[in-house]
Enzyme design. Structure first.
Site, PDB file in Angstrom:
ATOM      1  N   VAL A  15      -2.019  -5.282 -10.873  1.00 25.58           N
ATOM      2  CA  VAL A  15      -1.071  -4.174 -11.038  1.00 25.58           C
ATOM      3  C   VAL A  15       0.267  -4.681 -11.568  1.00 25.58           C
ATOM      4  O   VAL A  15       0.832  -4.102 -12.500  1.00 25.58           O
ATOM      5  CB  VAL A  15      -0.889  -3.409  -9.713  1.00 25.58           C
ATOM      6  CG1 VAL A  15       0.128  -2.293  -9.880  1.00 25.58           C
ATOM      7  CG2 VAL A  15      -2.231  -2.846  -9.242  1.00 25.58           C
ATOM      8  N   LYS A 107       0.225   0.679   0.471  1.00 25.43           N
ATOM      9  CA  LYS A 107      -0.092   1.731   1.452  1.00 25.43           C
ATOM     10  C   LYS A 107      -0.136   1.210   2.879  1.00 25.43           C
ATOM     11  O   LYS A 107       0.239   1.893   3.814  1.00 25.43           O
ATOM     12  CB  LYS A 107      -1.416   2.413   1.120  1.00 25.43           C
ATOM     13  CG  LYS A 107      -2.567   1.452   0.877  1.00 25.43           C
ATOM     14  CD  LYS A 107      -3.379   1.852  -0.340  1.00 25.43           C
ATOM     15  CE  LYS A 107      -3.611   0.619  -1.180  1.00 25.43           C
ATOM     16  NZ  LYS A 107      -3.901   0.795  -2.548  1.00 25.43           N
ATOM     17  N   LYS A 207      -3.800   5.908   3.254  1.00 24.19           N
ATOM     18  CA  LYS A 207      -3.373   6.900   2.256  1.00 24.19           C
ATOM     19  C   LYS A 207      -3.242   8.282   2.889  1.00 24.19           C
ATOM     20  O   LYS A 207      -2.291   9.020   2.628  1.00 24.19           O
ATOM     21  CB  LYS A 207      -4.378   6.932   1.098  1.00 24.19           C
ATOM     22  CG  LYS A 207      -4.413   5.621   0.314  1.00 24.19           C
ATOM     23  CD  LYS A 207      -5.602   5.568  -0.644  1.00 24.19           C
ATOM     24  CE  LYS A 207      -5.685   4.219  -1.356  1.00 24.19           C
ATOM     25  NZ  LYS A 207      -6.966   4.031  -2.053  1.00 24.19           N
TER      26      LYS A 207
END
Lengths: 428, 428
Positions: A15, A107, A207
Site C-alpha cells: 500500500v 483497522k 472494520k
C-alpha cells in the site's frame, strides 16, 4: 492556498508503495484537484535497501517512524505499517502530540485504541482519517460519515474480508473443501501472516467496529463484536445452502436493538439472488441503512495496492482541501459508551442434522424443535447411503436461546450422529 | 465553532418539506455531528397558505426567492425550486453575489448554467453543493469528487432515472406495452410534469453531464450528451433481449475516447446477471471506474422525499463542518473545454429485423451485414405465424457507421417488412 501539503509516509509495503507511485505519477492532477501541491517529504520503513520499484531518493529517510512522525517538515503522518501495538501506535501518538494530521489504513489499531487516539487528535486539533481501513477502495467511511450525515442509521451490514469471500465462493465453484481452498489462498498470498485475522473474522470484525462507531455514535467497541470465523463451514453446507436458494457469507451486521448495540461478524446465509448473495471472489460490499435514505449498497475491491492506495489518497486529498472532521463523525467526548447486546435478536436459521437411521428419528427432532418453540419453515431429507441421513431445516424466525433449547432436546433424544450445524439466515 | 449555520430554504415541495422535517426532528443529532447547530432562518415558496404538514411559523417568510437569497441573516441558500431558468437561476446568482453558499438539487440548472455558476461561486469565495442533483440518496457526487479524488476516472456509467427503470422493468414483469406502463406511471405520479424530461432521457442526461464534468475535469457540457429516450422500446425487444440474456436499461455512459469525451444517455442492453441488469424498479445505480480503485458500484433510491432530502442534508452538513470544495472538483478556471466525441466507439449491437417471408431473405441480410463488415455473434429466427419472421442478431463489436452501411444494404435488398431495430450492448 497554494502551500504544499507535506507528507511523511511510514510503511512501504504494497500500500505504501502504491501511495508513493500515485503521488509521483499524478502530481499535477492531484494538485489541480486539491488546489495545492501534495509532496512527500520523508519516508520510513524497516529496510532501507530493499528495491521497491519506486524512486525514494527524493525523500528524506527515517529508520524510526516515531522520528518521522515528529519531523517539523511534515504536515500529515501517513501510517501504513499496520499492527495494533508497537511502532504504529507509538508513531501515531507521536504524530498527534506533535500536531500532525494522520492518515492510516490500520483497522486493528483503530479498533483497539481508536477512542484514545480520537481524544488525542481532538486535544491537538488534528484529524485522523482512515478510509483505507474499511473495505479497501470503497469510499464507505466517507459515505457513512458525510454522505449519510443527516440519517439515523438503523443497520450497517457487509462482506468486508475479501479473503474469506474468496474462500467461500471458491469452495462452491470448485467443489473443494475448506482446507483445500485455505491452502490455495495461502499459496496465492491472499491471507494475512496470521491467517486467523482473516478466516477467524478478526480483520472484518475490526472494520465492523469502526463503521459501527460512526453509524451509532458510540465509542468504538471491538470487544463487543461477536466474532465467528468461517473455519467450520463445510462444502456440504455450502451446497445444501445453495440448494435452498442461499449463499454463505462471512457477514458483519451492526444494529441497535432494544437490548443494546448488536455487532456480529459471523457466517450467515443470505438469499442467493440478493446483492450480497451474488458477491463473488475478493470483492467487498457494504450495505448502509438510514431512516431517510433507505438502503445504500456500495461494492468494490476490498484490498490490493490500487484500491487501498486510492482510499489513502482520498484522505490525503481531503486534508489538502481543508476538510476537517471528527474522527468518528462527532467529537470523541460526545460518543456514548456502547451497551453491548448479547447475541439474541431472532432470525431464521439453517440447520443441518445428521440423523441416525432409526425409526422415529425425524419425529423426535421435530418434537424437540416444537417443544423449544422453534417452528419449521422448510425441511429436506436427502437419500442416504451411509448409516446417517442428512436433514436440512430452515426455521421460521427464532431466538438463539430457543435454538439452544432445541439442541438440548436433540441431545436427549439421542438420534443425531454428530453435533447439529446451525447458521443464521440474514434478511438483506 | 458553535455559531449556528443559518439556512434559507427556497422551494417547499416534497424535497423542501423533507429537508425542513429532518432539520426539525433531528436538530440535536445534526448539531452533535456538525459541531454546531443548524437552523432555518427563512423560507420561500409559491403559496404561503398551503398546508404542507410541517410547522413553518418559526421561520421568516419571503415571497421572493431572490429576496430570501440575499438576506443578511442566512449563510446558506438552499435551492429546491427546480427549473433551469427563471427564479431558481436568479435566486442562485443573487445568493452567490451576496456571498452565500448554495446547496441545490437542481440538475437542470447545473447542466445548463453550471460553469457560469461555478465561476461566480469561486469569485465570491462560496461553494455550490449538489449531492441531491444526481441519483437521489446515493452519495455519488461525494464518492466521485472526494472518495475517488486520487484516480484518473476512465468511465462513469449508470441508471439514473428511476421512472424509466420502473417503466422498463414493469413492461418486462407485467408483459405490458410501453404506452400502458407510461400511462400507469403517470397515474402514480412517477413522471415529471413534462414527461419527456424522464422518458426522453433529458433528466438522466443532466445528471450524466454533471458527473462527467467532475470525472474528467471538463466544463459541463450537456449539449454534448447524445440523448435518446426509451419511447421506442417495445415489449418485443424487452422479451427478445431477455431470451438472449440481456436487460434493456436507459444507461448513461461517459468516457474519454481517442476522439474526445463521449457522453451518451440511451437505451442499451446489459447482461441480465450484471449489477446493472439486475436493477429493478425505481432504484438507481452508478458505476465509477478509476485507474487505481477499479470498479465501484453504488446503488440506492434515486428519488423520493427521504432519499433526496438525505442528500441535501449531506451538503448542508458538509458546509456546517467547514468543508469547502470547488464545484466540479477543481477550480472552474482549470476545467477544460470538452471536445465532444461524435457517437462512434464500437460495441456489439442487438438487431431485430422483421423479414418478409421470401426465399433468400436471410441470405440477403447476412450478406448486407458481411459487406458492411459487421460480423454476427449469435442469431435466432423465431417461428412465425404472420407474413414476416422476426430475426434477432447479436453482432460482434462494430461501429455505428458500419451498422449504418449494413442498414443501407438491408434497404436495397427489400426484404425487411419494417425498419430494423438496433440497440447498443454495453459491456459492464
Amino acid at each position: 492556498m497554494t502551500t504544499p501539503l507535506r507528507l511523511g509516509i511510514a510503511g512501504l509495503g504494497t500500500v505504501g508503495v502504491g501511495v508513493v507511485k500515485i503521488l509521483r505519477q499524478k502530481a499535477n492532477l492531484l494538485a489541480d484537484r486539491a488546489g495545492r501541491p501534495i509532496v512527500i517529504t520523508a519516508v520510513s520503513a524497516r529496510s532501507r535497501d530493499k528495491d521497491r520499484g519506486v524512486v525514494l531518493s527524493d525523500y528524506a529517510w527515517e529508520d524510526d517512524p516515531v522520528a518521522l512522525a515528529k519531523r517539523d517538515d511534515i504536515d500529515v503522518f501517513v501510517e501504513l505499517m499496520g499492527g495494533s501495538e508497537g511502532a504504529a501506535k507509538d508513531a501515531m501518538e507521536a504524530a498527534l502530540a506533535a500536531g500532525k494530521d494522520v492518515v492510516t489504513a490500520n483497522k486493528a489499531l483503530l479498533a483497539i485504541h481508536g477512542h484514545a487516539l480520537a481524544l488525542a487528535a481532538e486535544k491537538a486539533d488534528c484529524v485522523i482519517r482512515f478510509e483505507a481501513a474499511v473495505a479497501g477502495g470503497i469510499p464507505v467511511v466517507k459515505a457513512l460519515t458525510e454522505g449519510l450525515a443527516g440519517n439515523e442509521i438503523s443497520r450497517v451490514m457487509g462482506v468486508m474480508n475479501g479473503s474469506c469471500n474468496y474462500i467461500l465462493t471458491r469452495m462452491q465453484s470448485a467443489g473443494l473443501t475448506y482446507d483445500q481452498v485455505f491452502e490455495e489462498a495461502s499459496q496465492l498470498g491472499y491471507l494475512e501472516a496470521d491467517p486467523n485475522l482473516d478466516v477467524g473474522g478478526v480483520d472484518a470484525g475490526h472494520k465492523l467496529a469502526i463503521l459501527s462507531s460512526i453509524a451509532f455514535g458510540t465509542k468504538i467497541d471491538f470487544a463487543g463484536v461477536e466474532l465467528e470465523g468461517i473455519q467450520r463451514i463445510t462444502i456440504e453446507d455450502i451446497h445444501h445452502a445453495a440448494d435452498m436458494g442461499y449463499r454463505i457469507k462471512l457477514l458483519g451486521v451492526a444494529q441497535r436493538t432494544g437490548r443494546g448495540l448488536e455487532q456480529r461478524m459471523s457466517p450467515c446465509l443470505v438469499p442467493a439472488d440478493s446483492p450480497l448473495g451474488q458477491l463473488e471472489g475478493g470483492t467487498n460490499m457494504v450495505v448502509l441503512e438510514g431512516d431517510d435514505v433507505g438502503q445504500i449498497v456500495l461494492r468494490g475491491a476490498g484490498a490490493g495496492e490500487g484500491p487501498t492506495a486510492s482510499a489513502v489518497l482520498s484522505d490525503i486529498m481531503d486534508i489538502a482541501r481543508g476538510t476537517r472532521l471528527a474522527t468518528f463523525g462527532k467529537p470523541a467526548e460526545a460518543l456514548e459508551t456502547a451497551r453491548s447486546a448479547v447475541s439474541g435478536t431472532s432470525a431464521p436459521y439453517y440447520l443441518r442434522l445428521e440423523l441416525l437411521d432409526k425409526p422415529g428419528a425425524l419425529a423426535k427432532i421435530a418434537s424437540a424443535l416444537g417443544e423449544a418453540g422453534v417452528s419449521i419453515n422448510r425441511m429436506r431429507q436427502y437419500e442416504h447411503k451411509a448409516q446417517t441421513a442428512p436433514v436440512l431445516i430452515v426455521t421460521h424466525k427464532t431466538t438463539p436461546d430457543a435454538l439452544e433449547n432445541a439442541f438440548v432436546g436433540f441431545q436427549n433424544s439421542s438420534v443425531l450422529a454428530s453435533a447439529p450445524v446451525a447458521i443464521r439466515i440474514e434478511t438483506v
